[in-house]
Design a protein around this motif. Structure first.
Motif, PDB file in Angstrom:
ATOM      1  N   UNK A 335      12.463  66.702 -27.880  1.00 13.08           N
ATOM      2  CA  UNK A 335      11.853  65.819 -28.866  1.00 13.08           C
ATOM      3  C   UNK A 335      12.197  64.364 -28.551  1.00 13.08           C
ATOM      4  N   UNK A 336      11.334  63.465 -28.981  1.00 10.35           N
ATOM      5  CA  UNK A 336      11.604  62.043 -28.781  1.00 10.35           C
ATOM      6  C   UNK A 336      12.781  61.604 -29.646  1.00 10.35           C
ATOM      7  N   UNK A 337      13.440  60.535 -29.223  1.00  6.42           N
ATOM      8  CA  UNK A 337      14.592  60.020 -29.979  1.00  6.42           C
ATOM      9  C   UNK A 337      14.191  59.636 -31.400  1.00  6.42           C
ATOM     10  N   UNK A 338      12.985  59.068 -31.548  1.00  6.06           N
ATOM     11  CA  UNK A 338      12.548  58.630 -32.869  1.00  6.06           C
ATOM     12  C   UNK A 338      12.400  59.823 -33.809  1.00  6.06           C
ATOM     13  N   UNK A 339      11.824  60.919 -33.333  1.00  7.51           N
ATOM     14  CA  UNK A 339      11.662  62.100 -34.168  1.00  7.51           C
ATOM     15  C   UNK A 339      13.016  62.693 -34.538  1.00  7.51           C
ATOM     16  N   UNK A 340      13.966  62.692 -33.616  1.00  8.98           N
ATOM     17  CA  UNK A 340      15.279  63.232 -33.924  1.00  8.98           C
ATOM     18  C   UNK A 340      16.022  62.365 -34.933  1.00  8.98           C
ATOM     19  N   UNK A 341      15.911  61.036 -34.793  1.00  7.75           N
ATOM     20  CA  UNK A 341      16.611  60.138 -35.724  1.00  7.75           C
ATOM     21  C   UNK A 341      16.103  60.324 -37.141  1.00  7.75           C
ATOM     22  N   UNK A 342      14.774  60.448 -37.312  1.00  2.00           N
ATOM     23  CA  UNK A 342      14.197  60.579 -38.651  1.00  2.00           C
ATOM     24  C   UNK A 342      14.059  62.035 -39.091  1.00  2.00           C
ATOM     25  N   UNK A 343      14.597  62.981 -38.299  1.00  2.00           N
ATOM     26  CA  UNK A 343      14.554  64.382 -38.698  1.00  2.00           C
ATOM     27  C   UNK A 343      13.165  64.963 -38.735  1.00  2.00           C
ATOM     28  N   UNK A 344      12.294  64.554 -37.800  1.00  2.00           N
ATOM     29  CA  UNK A 344      10.902  65.001 -37.817  1.00  2.00           C
ATOM     30  C   UNK A 344      10.634  66.143 -36.839  1.00  2.00           C
ATOM     31  N   UNK A 345      11.630  66.592 -36.083  1.00  3.51           N
ATOM     32  CA  UNK A 345      11.415  67.713 -35.178  1.00  3.51           C
ATOM     33  C   UNK A 345      11.298  68.997 -35.985  1.00  3.51           C
ATOM     34  N   UNK A 346      10.651  70.013 -35.392  1.00  8.52           N
ATOM     35  CA  UNK A 346      10.437  71.277 -36.098  1.00  8.52           C
ATOM     36  C   UNK A 346      11.755  71.923 -36.481  1.00  8.52           C
ATOM     37  N   UNK A 347      12.729  71.892 -35.557  1.00  4.09           N
ATOM     38  CA  UNK A 347      14.027  72.499 -35.860  1.00  4.09           C
ATOM     39  C   UNK A 347      14.687  71.816 -37.055  1.00  4.09           C
ATOM     40  N   UNK A 348      14.655  70.480 -37.078  1.00  2.00           N
ATOM     41  CA  UNK A 348      15.286  69.752 -38.185  1.00  2.00           C
ATOM     42  C   UNK A 348      14.566  70.013 -39.506  1.00  2.00           C
ATOM     43  N   UNK A 349      13.240  70.024 -39.481  1.00  2.00           N
ATOM     44  CA  UNK A 349      12.484  70.276 -40.709  1.00  2.00           C
ATOM     45  C   UNK A 349      12.730  71.688 -41.230  1.00  2.00           C
ATOM     46  N   UNK A 350      12.789  72.666 -40.325  1.00  2.00           N
ATOM     47  CA  UNK A 350      13.014  74.048 -40.758  1.00  2.00           C
ATOM     48  C   UNK A 350      14.418  74.225 -41.314  1.00  2.00           C
ATOM     49  N   UNK A 351      15.399  73.608 -40.674  1.00  2.00           N
ATOM     50  CA  UNK A 351      16.770  73.685 -41.187  1.00  2.00           C
ATOM     51  C   UNK A 351      16.881  73.043 -42.567  1.00  2.00           C
ATOM     52  N   UNK A 352      16.141  71.957 -42.783  1.00  2.00           N
ATOM     53  CA  UNK A 352      16.211  71.267 -44.066  1.00  2.00           C
ATOM     54  C   UNK A 352      15.504  72.050 -45.176  1.00  2.00           C
ATOM     55  N   UNK A 353      14.428  72.744 -44.830  1.00  2.00           N
ATOM     56  CA  UNK A 353      13.620  73.409 -45.862  1.00  2.00           C
ATOM     57  C   UNK A 353      14.017  74.852 -46.112  1.00  2.00           C
ATOM     58  N   UNK A 354      14.676  75.501 -45.155  1.00  2.00           N
ATOM     59  CA  UNK A 354      14.974  76.933 -45.286  1.00  2.00           C
ATOM     60  C   UNK A 354      16.048  77.182 -46.330  1.00  2.00           C
ATOM     61  N   UNK A 355      15.885  78.278 -47.069  1.00  2.00           N
ATOM     62  CA  UNK A 355      16.863  78.709 -48.054  1.00  2.00           C
ATOM     63  C   UNK A 355      17.031  80.221 -47.947  1.00  2.00           C
ATOM     64  N   UNK A 356      18.286  80.659 -47.810  1.00  2.00           N
ATOM     65  CA  UNK A 356      18.559  82.087 -47.815  1.00  2.00           C
ATOM     66  C   UNK A 356      18.279  82.796 -46.505  1.00  2.00           C
ATOM     67  N   UNK A 357      18.034  82.072 -45.427  1.00  2.00           N
ATOM     68  CA  UNK A 357      17.818  82.693 -44.115  1.00  2.00           C
ATOM     69  C   UNK A 357      18.697  81.998 -43.085  1.00  2.00           C
ATOM     70  N   UNK A 358      19.007  82.733 -42.019  1.00  2.00           N
ATOM     71  CA  UNK A 358      19.774  82.161 -40.914  1.00  2.00           C
ATOM     72  C   UNK A 358      18.808  81.661 -39.856  1.00  2.00           C
ATOM     73  N   UNK A 359      19.053  80.458 -39.334  1.00  2.00           N
ATOM     74  CA  UNK A 359      18.192  79.844 -38.327  1.00  2.00           C
ATOM     75  C   UNK A 359      18.924  79.849 -36.981  1.00  2.00           C
ATOM     76  N   UNK A 360      18.290  80.429 -35.966  1.00  2.00           N
ATOM     77  CA  UNK A 360      18.844  80.448 -34.612  1.00  2.00           C
ATOM     78  C   UNK A 360      17.999  79.506 -33.748  1.00  2.00           C
ATOM     79  N   UNK A 361      18.595  78.451 -33.239  1.00  2.00           N
ATOM     80  CA  UNK A 361      17.888  77.451 -32.441  1.00  2.00           C
ATOM     81  C   UNK A 361      18.218  77.673 -30.967  1.00  2.00           C
ATOM     82  N   UNK A 362      17.182  77.912 -30.167  1.00  2.00           N
ATOM     83  CA  UNK A 362      17.331  78.120 -28.725  1.00  2.00           C
ATOM     84  C   UNK A 362      16.870  76.847 -28.027  1.00  2.00           C
ATOM     85  N   UNK A 363      17.746  76.249 -27.227  1.00  2.00           N
ATOM     86  CA  UNK A 363      17.401  74.992 -26.570  1.00  2.00           C
ATOM     87  C   UNK A 363      16.647  75.245 -25.275  1.00  2.00           C
ATOM     88  N   UNK A 364      15.986  74.199 -24.804  1.00  2.00           N
ATOM     89  CA  UNK A 364      15.203  74.274 -23.576  1.00  2.00           C
ATOM     90  C   UNK A 364      16.129  74.382 -22.372  1.00  2.00           C
TER      91      UNK A 364
END
Length: 655
Positions: A335-364
């Motif tokens: 992801x671009x630096x700007x998206x990571x800083x403002x939390x706009x990447x898919x991983x960041x948005x999913x971590x922020x919105x998820x409730x009651x589930x475990x999130x496993x993030x696999x890096x490139x």
């Protein structure tokens, strides 16, 4: 019925090892000789001795099937004779190297598929397998050894084994065997010892083999306890959702999902791809990656689903909530630096919105891996015409704005450029609209803001005007482009539904069986643009009775695939695991086995993936309804295999 089929199915035993040379084939033959001495009918279907004298000595006095010669690129290859094995029908058949890839022209591409057919015929089979050939461990083995395995076996095939015996020796013992020339010739052994057969590599592979065998035994124990109604400590509540996109990480995410399922005692897992309502007609290589990932997921035992929604996070979480998902696996690219800083990447948005589930993030993968093409390279490859036309709209808007600027003072020239951007996005899509917006922004600044003929900005007011113009231009292009894509998607779906409705009416109005077959072929060709034929059983043989645009006679290879589908009710032909070299593909519908066969050629590559995902399942459902094709009746040549219900035996073929 499932219990009856299982009772008639042969038993599979796999001798599992950490690497070549541990003694899998030797131990398998040693036990087979003991079974033969006990009076069991044991036959050697195929064994690779690799010149090892100890292994060759165990073949003396054993019944060995002759191999079948296959011509391949001017050479004669000797492969396993599956027809000879089925005709011989021994009580126990020895088939070495479970992960072997068969020569082109064989009935099945892989030997494990040959073994599946033998088991279905009621023959017990013993085979050998190295742990690095398991599909879900390909990425793990690559990291350990630096070698990517090309010959793989789906994990589900090993999970269905009735018995697994681990042939285990220490890494030091294996290296001693190599040094003594018992595995490879001396020169090859020295190279292997310094590369693949390093002590640390062998230790890691040994752990993988022991863990995989223990996991399979645990799965079998849990299944036995469930059958007997006993309570156990298995995690029945866990369910895994793997989100994949059309990129290079999709296959790695699928394998990660399978490994996570194994660690959770074979927890159910789902592989999902989310579209944003646009037609998936992008780069062929990208679409192929997604198709391969979904096919891999099915081979590894996952349920695959394609979801549709404008908001990826909301769509994923809604599906997870509806299906009691407790674990979500996602990938994180660069992801671009700007998206990571403002939390706009898919991983960041999913971590922020998820409730009651475990999130496993696999890096490139790291930099040493092959990187994906840049988006602008994909844009250029898809065709430059829409972008050139969009820029033409901006050019026309520039000429009109320049003329108005000469005639009038304080003319609102920005609206002219917004109209050009809107036209580019609506007519040609989101990407051309975005390109037109950026170009219009630059021209508006260069020609119409002071100081003119310069990209410099003269006052804060002009800067604010320019920023507002850019924001409005981009928003207009995005909204118009997405609206166009969604409209096209809705139009495509409506076209599919209309095609199915027309086909159903044509089937139901056909007065005779020949008319129904002709209607089926014509409607298929009209919907897909491909050649299609319909074959019906007559006198125990398949006969071409209809085709569009005209009936064609099938060659020997295609007819063999058609007969396979007709007799066994299983997929065959192009893009399947049986006779894939054929240019026609045959897929079964619901019902009895010996019914009509419906075939479509494989030459329609542009729309093939889309129709396989959306049109084919609905078409098969309609064609399988007894009321849809009343005259395409099941005409069994073997009455014991077929019921008496009308329309209960049809075959569909779409690649």
């Amino acid at each position: 019925m499932a219990e009856t089929q299982k009772a008639h199915r042969g038993k599979l035993k796999v001798f599992l090892g950490m690497a070549p040379g541990v003694g899998k084939t030797y131990e398998m033959l040693r036990q087979a000789r003991r079974r033969k001495m006990d009076g069991l009918d044991v036959v050697i279907g195929l064994v690779e001795t690799h010149g090892r004298k100890e292994t060759e000595s165990l073949l003396r006095g054993m019944d060995v099937l002759p191999r079948r010669p296959i011509e391949h690129r001017g050479r004669t290859l000797l492969e396993f004779d599956i027809d000879g094995a089925i005709a011989r029908r021994p009580e126990l058949l020895i088939v070495d190297e479970y992960a072997h890839t068969n020569a082109s022209g064989s009935r099945h591409p892989k030997r494990w598929q040959d073994v599946e057919e033998l088991l279905a015929a009621g023959i017990d089979v013993w085979t050998t397998l190295n742990v690095q050939h398991l599909e879900s461990l390909v990425d793990v083995v690559l990291k350990i050894t630096g070698v990517r395995q090309r010959e793989t076996v789906p994990d589900g095939a090993l999970s269905r084994a009735d018995d697994i015996e681990v042939i285990d020796i220490t890494p030091a013992e294996l290296r001693e065997r190599m040094a003594a020339g018992k595995v490879y010739v001396p020169e090859t052994a020295r190279l292997a010892a310094d590369n693949f057969f390093k002590p640390e590599n062998l230790t890691a592979l040994r752990e993988l083999a022991l863990r995989r065998a223990a996991q399979t035994v645990d799965d079998q124990l849990n299944a036995a306890m469930r059958v007997k109604g006993l309570e156990g400590p298995w995690a029945a509540g866990d369910r895994i959702l793997v989100l994949v996109a059309d990129d290079g990480m999709s296959s790695a995410l699928v394998r990660q999902g399978r490994r996570l399922s194994d660690t959770m005692k074979d927890a159910p897992w789902i592989v999902a791809h989310i579209t944003r309502g646009r037609s998936e007609d992008g780069e062929a290589g990208t679409t192929s990656k997604l198709t391969d990932a979904l096919k891999l997921a099915e081979q590894l035992g996952a349920t695959t689903v394609v979801l549709n929604g404008a908001d990826l996070v909301a769509t994923a979480l809604a599906y997870a909530g509806q299906n009691n998902v407790t674990q979500i696996v996602i990938g994180k690219g660069r992801d671009s630096r700007l998206r990571e800083v403002f939390g706009l990447s898919l991983a960041a948005e999913l971590l922020r919105a998820a409730r009651g589930v475990s999130i496993h993030v696999v890096t490139e993968p790291g930099e040493n891996q092959v990187r994906e093409r840049r988006p602008w390279l994909q844009i250029l490859k898809r065709g430059w015409a829409p972008y050139a036309i969009g820029l033409g709209y901006v050019g026309v808007a520039t000429a009109l704005a320049y003329a108005l600027d000469l005639q009038f003072e304080r003319a609102d020239l920005g609206m002219i450029f917004l109209a050009a951007i809107l036209a580019a996005a609506v007519v040609h899509g989101l990407a051309p609209g975005m390109v037109a917006a950026v170009c219009a922004f630059a021209i508006y600044n260069f020609l119409f803001l002071n100081p003119r003929y310069s990209f410099a900005i003269g006052s804060p007011t002009d800067l604010l005007t320019l920023m507002v113009f850019l924001a409005v231009a981009l928003a207009t292009g995005i909204l118009a482009g997405r609206s166009r894509d969604r409209a096209r998607e809705a139009q495509r779906r409506a076209s599919d539904v209309t095609s199915l409705l027309v086909a159903t009416r044509a089937f139901s109005r056909a007065p005779t069986k020949a008319d129904a077959a002709r209607a089926l072929a014509e409607q298929t060709t009209a919907a897909t643009g491909a050649k299609s034929i319909v074959l019906l059983p007559e006198g125990g043989e398949l006969v071409t009775v209809a085709g569009a645009p005209e009936a064609q006679e099938l060659g020997p290879g295609a007819m063999a695939a058609a007969r396979w589908t007709w007799e066994r009710g299983e997929p065959a032909g192009h893009n399947t695991g049986t006779l894939p070299q054929s240019n026609w593909s045959f897929r079964p519908l619901r019902g009895c086995r010996t019914g009509p066969v419906w075939s479509v050629s494989s030459g329609w590559r542009q729309c093939r993936d889309r129709i396989r995902k959306s049109f084919l399942p609905r078409w098969r459902m309609v064609a399988a309804l007894p009321s849809s094709v009343p005259n395409l009746r099941c005409m069994p040549s073997r009455p014991r295999r077929c019921g008496a219900r009308i329309g209960s035996g049809r075959r569909c073929s779409i690649p």
